[in-house]
Motif scaffolding. Sequence first.
Motif, PDB file in Angstrom:
ATOM      1  N   PRO A  61      -9.652 -18.986  -2.190  1.00  0.00           N
ATOM      2  CA  PRO A  61     -10.131 -19.273  -3.543  1.00  0.00           C
ATOM      3  C   PRO A  61     -10.639 -17.980  -4.190  1.00  0.00           C
ATOM      4  O   PRO A  61     -11.117 -17.075  -3.496  1.00  0.00           O
ATOM      5  CB  PRO A  61     -11.271 -20.268  -3.317  1.00  0.00           C
ATOM      6  N   ARG A  62     -10.565 -17.908  -5.495  1.00  0.00           N
ATOM      7  CA  ARG A  62     -10.884 -16.664  -6.208  1.00  0.00           C
ATOM      8  C   ARG A  62     -12.278 -16.133  -5.875  1.00  0.00           C
ATOM      9  O   ARG A  62     -12.450 -14.939  -5.586  1.00  0.00           O
ATOM     10  CB  ARG A  62     -10.754 -16.894  -7.718  1.00  0.00           C
ATOM     11  N   GLU A  63     -13.293 -16.983  -5.915  1.00  0.00           N
ATOM     12  CA  GLU A  63     -14.652 -16.511  -5.650  1.00  0.00           C
ATOM     13  C   GLU A  63     -14.815 -16.042  -4.215  1.00  0.00           C
ATOM     14  O   GLU A  63     -15.543 -15.083  -3.936  1.00  0.00           O
ATOM     15  CB  GLU A  63     -15.668 -17.613  -5.981  1.00  0.00           C
ATOM     16  N   GLU A  64     -14.133 -16.712  -3.285  1.00  0.00           N
ATOM     17  CA  GLU A  64     -14.210 -16.302  -1.875  1.00  0.00           C
ATOM     18  C   GLU A  64     -13.527 -14.958  -1.681  1.00  0.00           C
ATOM     19  O   GLU A  64     -13.993 -14.111  -0.911  1.00  0.00           O
ATOM     20  CB  GLU A  64     -13.568 -17.372  -0.990  1.00  0.00           C
ATOM     21  N   TYR A  65     -12.419 -14.748  -2.382  1.00  0.00           N
ATOM     22  CA  TYR A  65     -11.725 -13.460  -2.309  1.00  0.00           C
ATOM     23  C   TYR A  65     -12.661 -12.338  -2.769  1.00  0.00           C
ATOM     24  O   TYR A  65     -12.744 -11.277  -2.131  1.00  0.00           O
ATOM     25  CB  TYR A  65     -10.464 -13.500  -3.177  1.00  0.00           C
ATOM     26  N   ARG A  66     -13.363 -12.571  -3.866  1.00  0.00           N
ATOM     27  CA  ARG A  66     -14.280 -11.553  -4.372  1.00  0.00           C
ATOM     28  C   ARG A  66     -15.396 -11.263  -3.375  1.00  0.00           C
ATOM     29  O   ARG A  66     -15.816 -10.115  -3.191  1.00  0.00           O
ATOM     30  CB  ARG A  66     -14.874 -12.005  -5.702  1.00  0.00           C
ATOM     31  N   ARG A  67     -15.910 -12.309  -2.709  1.00  0.00           N
ATOM     32  CA  ARG A  67     -16.986 -12.125  -1.742  1.00  0.00           C
ATOM     33  C   ARG A  67     -16.530 -11.340  -0.517  1.00  0.00           C
ATOM     34  O   ARG A  67     -17.263 -10.523   0.024  1.00  0.00           O
ATOM     35  CB  ARG A  67     -17.539 -13.485  -1.300  1.00  0.00           C
ATOM     36  N   CYS A  68     -15.308 -11.627  -0.072  1.00  0.00           N
ATOM     37  CA  CYS A  68     -14.828 -11.046   1.182  1.00  0.00           C
ATOM     38  C   CYS A  68     -14.065  -9.732   1.003  1.00  0.00           C
ATOM     39  O   CYS A  68     -13.752  -9.069   1.985  1.00  0.00           O
ATOM     40  CB  CYS A  68     -13.920 -12.043   1.896  1.00  0.00           C
ATOM     41  N   ARG A  69     -13.755  -9.384  -0.227  1.00  0.00           N
ATOM     42  CA  ARG A  69     -12.832  -8.274  -0.473  1.00  0.00           C
ATOM     43  C   ARG A  69     -13.271  -6.970   0.185  1.00  0.00           C
ATOM     44  O   ARG A  69     -12.476  -6.306   0.861  1.00  0.00           O
ATOM     45  CB  ARG A  69     -12.669  -8.061  -1.982  1.00  0.00           C
ATOM     46  N   LYS A  70     -14.515  -6.596   0.030  1.00  0.00           N
ATOM     47  CA  LYS A  70     -14.986  -5.323   0.576  1.00  0.00           C
ATOM     48  C   LYS A  70     -15.050  -5.357   2.089  1.00  0.00           C
ATOM     49  O   LYS A  70     -14.528  -4.463   2.771  1.00  0.00           O
ATOM     50  CB  LYS A  70     -16.347  -4.975  -0.015  1.00  0.00           C
ATOM     51  N   ASP A  71     -15.705  -6.378   2.645  1.00  0.00           N
ATOM     52  CA  ASP A  71     -15.872  -6.467   4.102  1.00  0.00           C
ATOM     53  C   ASP A  71     -14.546  -6.600   4.835  1.00  0.00           C
ATOM     54  O   ASP A  71     -14.363  -6.043   5.920  1.00  0.00           O
ATOM     55  CB  ASP A  71     -16.783  -7.637   4.471  1.00  0.00           C
ATOM     56  N   TRP A  72     -13.635  -7.358   4.267  1.00  0.00           N
ATOM     57  CA  TRP A  72     -12.350  -7.587   4.918  1.00  0.00           C
ATOM     58  C   TRP A  72     -11.295  -6.566   4.523  1.00  0.00           C
ATOM     59  O   TRP A  72     -10.156  -6.653   4.973  1.00  0.00           O
ATOM     60  CB  TRP A  72     -11.849  -8.995   4.587  1.00  0.00           C
ATOM     61  N   LYS A  73     -11.666  -5.620   3.635  1.00  0.00           N
ATOM     62  CA  LYS A  73     -10.750  -4.570   3.176  1.00  0.00           C
ATOM     63  C   LYS A  73      -9.474  -5.169   2.568  1.00  0.00           C
ATOM     64  O   LYS A  73      -8.357  -4.734   2.863  1.00  0.00           O
ATOM     65  CB  LYS A  73     -10.407  -3.607   4.316  1.00  0.00           C
ATOM     66  N   LEU A  74      -9.670  -6.167   1.721  1.00  0.00           N
ATOM     67  CA  LEU A  74      -8.548  -6.835   1.091  1.00  0.00           C
ATOM     68  C   LEU A  74      -7.978  -5.975  -0.025  1.00  0.00           C
ATOM     69  O   LEU A  74      -8.679  -5.125  -0.590  1.00  0.00           O
ATOM     70  CB  LEU A  74      -8.990  -8.192   0.528  1.00  0.00           C
ATOM     71  N   PRO A  75      -6.705  -6.182  -0.380  1.00  0.00           N
ATOM     72  CA  PRO A  75      -6.095  -5.401  -1.469  1.00  0.00           C
ATOM     73  C   PRO A  75      -6.848  -5.570  -2.787  1.00  0.00           C
ATOM     74  O   PRO A  75      -7.414  -6.617  -3.050  1.00  0.00           O
ATOM     75  CB  PRO A  75      -4.677  -5.981  -1.567  1.00  0.00           C
ATOM     76  N   LYS A  84       0.846  -1.187   0.000  1.00  0.00           N
ATOM     77  CA  LYS A  84       0.000   0.000   0.000  1.00  0.00           C
ATOM     78  C   LYS A  84       0.886   1.242   0.000  1.00  0.00           C
ATOM     79  O   LYS A  84       1.782   1.370   0.844  1.00  0.00           O
ATOM     80  CB  LYS A  84      -0.914   0.009   1.226  1.00  0.00           C
ATOM     81  N   ASN A  85       0.642   2.145  -0.952  1.00  0.00           N
ATOM     82  CA  ASN A  85       1.452   3.367  -1.015  1.00  0.00           C
ATOM     83  C   ASN A  85       0.849   4.455  -0.132  1.00  0.00           C
ATOM     84  O   ASN A  85      -0.181   4.245   0.535  1.00  0.00           O
ATOM     85  CB  ASN A  85       1.613   3.840  -2.467  1.00  0.00           C
ATOM     86  N   GLN A  86       1.476   5.622  -0.114  1.00  0.00           N
ATOM     87  CA  GLN A  86       1.032   6.701   0.770  1.00  0.00           C
ATOM     88  C   GLN A  86      -0.349   7.219   0.407  1.00  0.00           C
ATOM     89  O   GLN A  86      -1.023   7.837   1.235  1.00  0.00           O
ATOM     90  CB  GLN A  86       2.061   7.833   0.751  1.00  0.00           C
ATOM     91  N   ALA A  87      -0.759   6.994  -0.817  1.00  0.00           N
ATOM     92  CA  ALA A  87      -2.097   7.407  -1.244  1.00  0.00           C
ATOM     93  C   ALA A  87      -3.166   6.374  -0.869  1.00  0.00           C
ATOM     94  O   ALA A  87      -4.345   6.564  -1.177  1.00  0.00           O
ATOM     95  CB  ALA A  87      -2.109   7.642  -2.757  1.00  0.00           C
ATOM     96  N   GLY A  88      -2.741   5.291  -0.212  1.00  0.00           N
ATOM     97  CA  GLY A  88      -3.678   4.255   0.197  1.00  0.00           C
ATOM     98  C   GLY A  88      -4.021   3.257  -0.880  1.00  0.00           C
ATOM     99  O   GLY A  88      -4.962   2.475  -0.736  1.00  0.00           O
ATOM    100  N   GLN A  89      -3.259   3.247  -1.969  1.00  0.00           N
ATOM    101  CA  GLN A  89      -3.509   2.329  -3.075  1.00  0.00           C
ATOM    102  C   GLN A  89      -2.580   1.120  -2.982  1.00  0.00           C
ATOM    103  O   GLN A  89      -1.399   1.260  -2.698  1.00  0.00           O
ATOM    104  CB  GLN A  89      -3.288   3.041  -4.414  1.00  0.00           C
ATOM    105  N   TRP A  90      -3.136  -0.051  -3.254  1.00  0.00           N
ATOM    106  CA  TRP A  90      -2.346  -1.282  -3.261  1.00  0.00           C
ATOM    107  C   TRP A  90      -1.750  -1.485  -4.650  1.00  0.00           C
ATOM    108  O   TRP A  90      -2.454  -1.391  -5.650  1.00  0.00           O
ATOM    109  CB  TRP A  90      -3.207  -2.474  -2.891  1.00  0.00           C
ATOM    110  N   LYS A  91      -0.466  -1.767  -4.704  1.00  0.00           N
ATOM    111  CA  LYS A  91       0.237  -1.995  -5.957  1.00  0.00           C
ATOM    112  C   LYS A  91       0.977  -3.324  -5.898  1.00  0.00           C
ATOM    113  O   LYS A  91       1.552  -3.683  -4.861  1.00  0.00           O
ATOM    114  CB  LYS A  91       1.252  -0.873  -6.228  1.00  0.00           C
ATOM    115  N   THR A  92       0.986  -4.043  -7.024  1.00  0.00           N
ATOM    116  CA  THR A  92       1.747  -5.290  -7.103  1.00  0.00           C
ATOM    117  C   THR A  92       3.224  -4.970  -7.251  1.00  0.00           C
ATOM    118  O   THR A  92       3.620  -4.231  -8.157  1.00  0.00           O
ATOM    119  CB  THR A  92       1.280  -6.149  -8.291  1.00  0.00           C
TER     120      THR A  92
END
Length: 257
Positions: free
Chosen positions: A243-257, A58-66
Amino acid sequence: MLQHVIRNHHLLICLCFCLLILCSCSSTGQMPPDSTQAIVGITDGWNSSHVCLSLVEKNQAGQWKTILGPFQGRIGYHGTAWGRGRHNTPRQGNEKREGDNRSPAGIFDIGSLYVCNPTPVQHDPALGCVQVGPNDLWVSDPRLPRLYNRHLRLAHPAATAWEKHEQMNQKDYHHSIKMLVHHNTAHNGNKPVVGKGSSIFFHIWRKQGQYASAGCTTLAEADLRALIARLNASRHPVYILLPREEYRRCRKDWKLP
């Protein structure tokens, strides 16, 4: 006719409620707010032993970068099951058990290195690094709850049958660089739960990835070294495996990158 409508209405409510449970993740199981570095592992499904790994920051602007990757890796023979880490386990899905040959899914802090590789491993000293020798054990015996899923250093080289069984492997090159995943460990005030799985690490894969693991995450030595060299303890790195679908489901609630 009215009873039929009411019955269908109740059925619709039940279906909507079930879908709500299946499609949401608890918001209390979020990414640590101070974590700005994560290894993200994505699989094609709960039963897949193949994983795609990337290091994001996560950079200083709060964005996640690979920053590194994607790297190909292997996990447990039978895929994944919910582990014990930073997240709350959703109501659906299997939970990790000792000996199930599944890797723990969820969000986990990254721990120390355990090394017996002849070539030094570049790393942040603050992560911690244990030079593994004949006195070092990692206990997976469920009969010893006070020692379960813990590093134990004896005052002598492993000698008894039990000690040798629990001894950290020094003769297998694939285990010569290990990085702890804090699944079900004595960490952040938590206590290991016997039978929920132990000895989960990153380490070098076998036969260029032809073989899956018993539950660890494995990848090419060069890729593992690159990940370790980039990790910074002050950024509170975590491992996210889903798993990919679980990541998509949880991404917002868990604040995932």
